[in-house]
Motif scaffolding. Sequence first.
Motif, mmCIF file in Angstrom:
data_model
loop_
_atom_site.group_PDB
_atom_site.id
_atom_site.type_symbol
_atom_site.label_atom_id
_atom_site.label_comp_id
_atom_site.label_asym_id
_atom_site.label_seq_id
_atom_site.Cartn_x
_atom_site.Cartn_y
_atom_site.Cartn_z
ATOM 1 N N MET A 278 0.828 -1.214 0.000
ATOM 2 C CA MET A 278 0.000 0.000 0.000
ATOM 3 C C MET A 278 0.858 1.257 0.000
ATOM 4 O O MET A 278 0.441 2.298 -0.490
ATOM 5 N N GLY A 279 2.094 1.138 0.553
ATOM 6 C CA GLY A 279 2.975 2.293 0.643
ATOM 7 C C GLY A 279 3.216 2.985 -0.701
ATOM 8 O O GLY A 279 3.026 4.199 -0.824
ATOM 9 N N PRO A 280 3.640 2.237 -1.754
ATOM 10 C CA PRO A 280 3.878 2.860 -3.061
ATOM 11 C C PRO A 280 2.618 3.499 -3.650
ATOM 12 O O PRO A 280 2.685 4.562 -4.273
ATOM 13 N N LEU A 281 1.462 2.871 -3.422
ATOM 14 C CA LEU A 281 0.219 3.427 -3.932
ATOM 15 C C LEU A 281 -0.100 4.755 -3.261
ATOM 16 O O LEU A 281 -0.466 5.736 -3.923
ATOM 17 N N VAL A 282 0.046 4.792 -1.946
ATOM 18 C CA VAL A 282 -0.233 6.024 -1.210
ATOM 19 C C VAL A 282 0.763 7.116 -1.594
ATOM 20 O O VAL A 282 0.416 8.290 -1.716
ATOM 21 N N SER A 283 2.017 6.722 -1.804
ATOM 22 C CA SER A 283 3.024 7.702 -2.224
ATOM 23 C C SER A 283 2.653 8.324 -3.561
ATOM 24 O O SER A 283 2.859 9.525 -3.795
ATOM 25 N N ALA A 284 2.111 7.511 -4.463
ATOM 26 C CA ALA A 284 1.691 8.024 -5.769
ATOM 27 C C ALA A 284 0.551 9.020 -5.637
ATOM 28 O O ALA A 284 0.375 9.889 -6.495
ATOM 29 N N LEU A 285 -0.207 8.918 -4.530
ATOM 30 C CA LEU A 285 -1.306 9.856 -4.288
ATOM 31 C C LEU A 285 -0.863 11.090 -3.503
ATOM 32 O O LEU A 285 -1.680 11.932 -3.156
ATOM 33 N N PHE B 68 3.212 4.379 9.439
ATOM 34 C CA PHE B 68 2.793 3.228 10.230
ATOM 35 C C PHE B 68 1.600 2.577 9.525
ATOM 36 O O PHE B 68 0.912 3.213 8.725
ATOM 37 N N TYR B 69 1.351 1.319 9.862
ATOM 38 C CA TYR B 69 0.248 0.569 9.260
ATOM 39 C C TYR B 69 -0.666 0.029 10.357
ATOM 40 O O TYR B 69 -0.188 -0.499 11.364
ATOM 41 N N ASP B 70 -1.973 0.166 10.156
ATOM 42 C CA ASP B 70 -2.968 -0.315 11.107
ATOM 43 C C ASP B 70 -3.754 -1.435 10.438
ATOM 44 O O ASP B 70 -4.401 -1.226 9.417
ATOM 45 N N THR B 71 -3.715 -2.615 11.038
ATOM 46 C CA THR B 71 -4.400 -3.779 10.465
ATOM 47 C C THR B 71 -5.650 -4.162 11.258
ATOM 48 O O THR B 71 -6.185 -5.253 11.092
ATOM 49 N N GLY B 72 -6.126 -3.254 12.082
ATOM 50 C CA GLY B 72 -7.249 -3.583 12.963
ATOM 51 C C GLY B 72 -8.609 -3.432 12.328
ATOM 52 O O GLY B 72 -9.617 -3.710 12.991
ATOM 53 N N PHE B 73 -8.710 -3.011 11.079
ATOM 54 C CA PHE B 73 -10.024 -2.805 10.455
ATOM 55 C C PHE B 73 -10.063 -3.475 9.072
ATOM 56 O O PHE B 73 -10.216 -2.812 8.031
ATOM 57 N N THR C 132 -4.130 11.488 7.410
ATOM 58 C CA THR C 132 -3.166 12.467 6.904
ATOM 59 C C THR C 132 -2.467 13.259 8.006
ATOM 60 O O THR C 132 -1.465 13.930 7.744
ATOM 61 N N THR C 133 -2.995 13.197 9.235
ATOM 62 C CA THR C 133 -2.337 13.923 10.330
ATOM 63 C C THR C 133 -1.228 13.092 10.970
ATOM 64 O O THR C 133 -0.209 13.624 11.401
ATOM 65 N N SER C 134 -1.426 11.776 11.034
ATOM 66 C CA SER C 134 -0.433 10.901 11.685
ATOM 67 C C SER C 134 0.308 10.021 10.691
ATOM 68 O O SER C 134 1.228 9.302 11.085
ATOM 69 N N ASN C 135 -0.093 10.083 9.421
ATOM 70 C CA ASN C 135 0.511 9.247 8.377
ATOM 71 C C ASN C 135 0.397 7.750 8.695
ATOM 72 O O ASN C 135 1.291 6.965 8.401
ATOM 73 N N ILE C 136 -0.746 7.401 9.294
ATOM 74 C CA ILE C 136 -1.032 5.989 9.542
ATOM 75 C C ILE C 136 -1.904 5.466 8.400
ATOM 76 O O ILE C 136 -2.937 6.065 8.080
ATOM 77 N N CYS C 137 -1.489 4.382 7.807
ATOM 78 C CA CYS C 137 -2.257 3.773 6.717
ATOM 79 C C CYS C 137 -3.099 2.645 7.293
ATOM 80 O O CYS C 137 -2.556 1.702 7.888
ATOM 81 N N GLN D 67 -8.126 10.162 4.354
ATOM 82 C CA GLN D 67 -8.331 10.114 2.907
ATOM 83 C C GLN D 67 -8.519 8.659 2.502
ATOM 84 O O GLN D 67 -7.643 7.825 2.719
ATOM 85 N N ARG D 68 -9.672 8.358 1.907
ATOM 86 C CA ARG D 68 -9.965 6.988 1.536
ATOM 87 C C ARG D 68 -9.207 6.575 0.280
ATOM 88 O O ARG D 68 -8.916 7.372 -0.607
ATOM 89 N N VAL D 69 -8.862 5.305 0.227
ATOM 90 C CA VAL D 69 -8.266 4.720 -0.967
ATOM 91 C C VAL D 69 -9.295 3.705 -1.480
ATOM 92 O O VAL D 69 -9.426 2.607 -0.938
ATOM 93 N N CYS D 70 -10.064 4.115 -2.486
ATOM 94 C CA CYS D 70 -11.197 3.301 -2.921
ATOM 95 C C CYS D 70 -10.749 2.097 -3.735
ATOM 96 O O CYS D 70 -9.752 2.130 -4.449
ATOM 97 N N ASN D 71 -11.529 1.035 -3.633
ATOM 98 C CA ASN D 71 -11.269 -0.177 -4.404
ATOM 99 C C ASN D 71 -11.777 0.002 -5.828
ATOM 100 O O ASN D 71 -12.869 0.533 -6.055
ATOM 101 N N CYS D 72 -10.984 -0.394 -6.789
ATOM 102 C CA CYS D 72 -11.379 -0.319 -8.193
ATOM 103 C C CYS D 72 -11.608 -1.722 -8.714
ATOM 104 O O CYS D 72 -10.751 -2.597 -8.548
ATOM 105 N N CYS D 73 -12.763 -1.954 -9.319
ATOM 106 C CA CYS D 73 -13.036 -3.268 -9.886
ATOM 107 C C CYS D 73 -13.594 -3.081 -11.286
ATOM 108 O O CYS D 73 -14.150 -2.037 -11.611
#
Length: 263
Positions: free
Chosen positions: A1-8, A14-19, A30-35, A58-64
């Motif tokens: 996800m890091g490269p994708l977010v960087s492109a945006l 940091f990464y949060d896997t709780g959701f 965008t305030t804490s730079n937690i993805c 900022q949401r990163v929407c799924n594209c299908c």
Amino acid sequence: MGPLVSALGQTCLFYDTGFPTAQDSPAVDTTSNICILSGSTRATSTYLCSRQTESHKQRVCNCCAGPPTAAPTALPTFGTGYTVTFFLTLGGVTASQTSSAAFQAAMDTSINAITGIDTLYITLTTTSRRDASANLAVGTTSNAEATAVQSAVDAQIASGALLTALNTNLAGAATVTSLVASASSVINGVGSSSGSSGDNTGLFVGLGVAIVAVAAAIVVGVMCYLKKRKEDDKAAGPKVVKPKASSGPNQFFATPPRSDLPR
């Protein structure tokens, strides 16, 4: 996800896997730079694109992939369809006005309303810089459709309905005072004219007759010229041919005798 977010334009510190199946994940704080990551095995149906999230995220929407787009209808060409051509003379407007994009759009809309033909297949070409004359070409896919378009447009021109519709669609950009069609024709992919189904016999016969007529005219012209010249020569009488002036009995230079030879 890091490269994708960087492109945006954002950064994942940091990464949060709780959701893993939250409707608004994945997203970036965008305030804490937690993805906030999404589950790798979640079903596409668990995403909700209309779900609102906090203002600092900022949401990163799924594209299908959606349903396949239908292939566009092929434009008729001189090789595949029939083109109806109208030779128009327009009063009250100049050549520069008829060649403008606004005039083209107004004519396209007017012809589309009469025939139902897509505006992509309608073209107005100005034929003279000195007056407002133009060729209107309408592309169709069959001889039957071309004949119907020709009849419909001819009728609307004759009744004045096309003139009224054209001025309405021009919306004050120009005012056409008269619209006359001097001729209209249907041409298919092999060059046959109105009402034909591709048989060019008449065209070749006409061309052959024209060639014979031109050849006959040339022969008659030459014969008339020769006859007149003969009559002129006879009236002038016999010609007297004067002999050329001689430069002497011997026109060649004589070689002077050599003194060293025995006589």
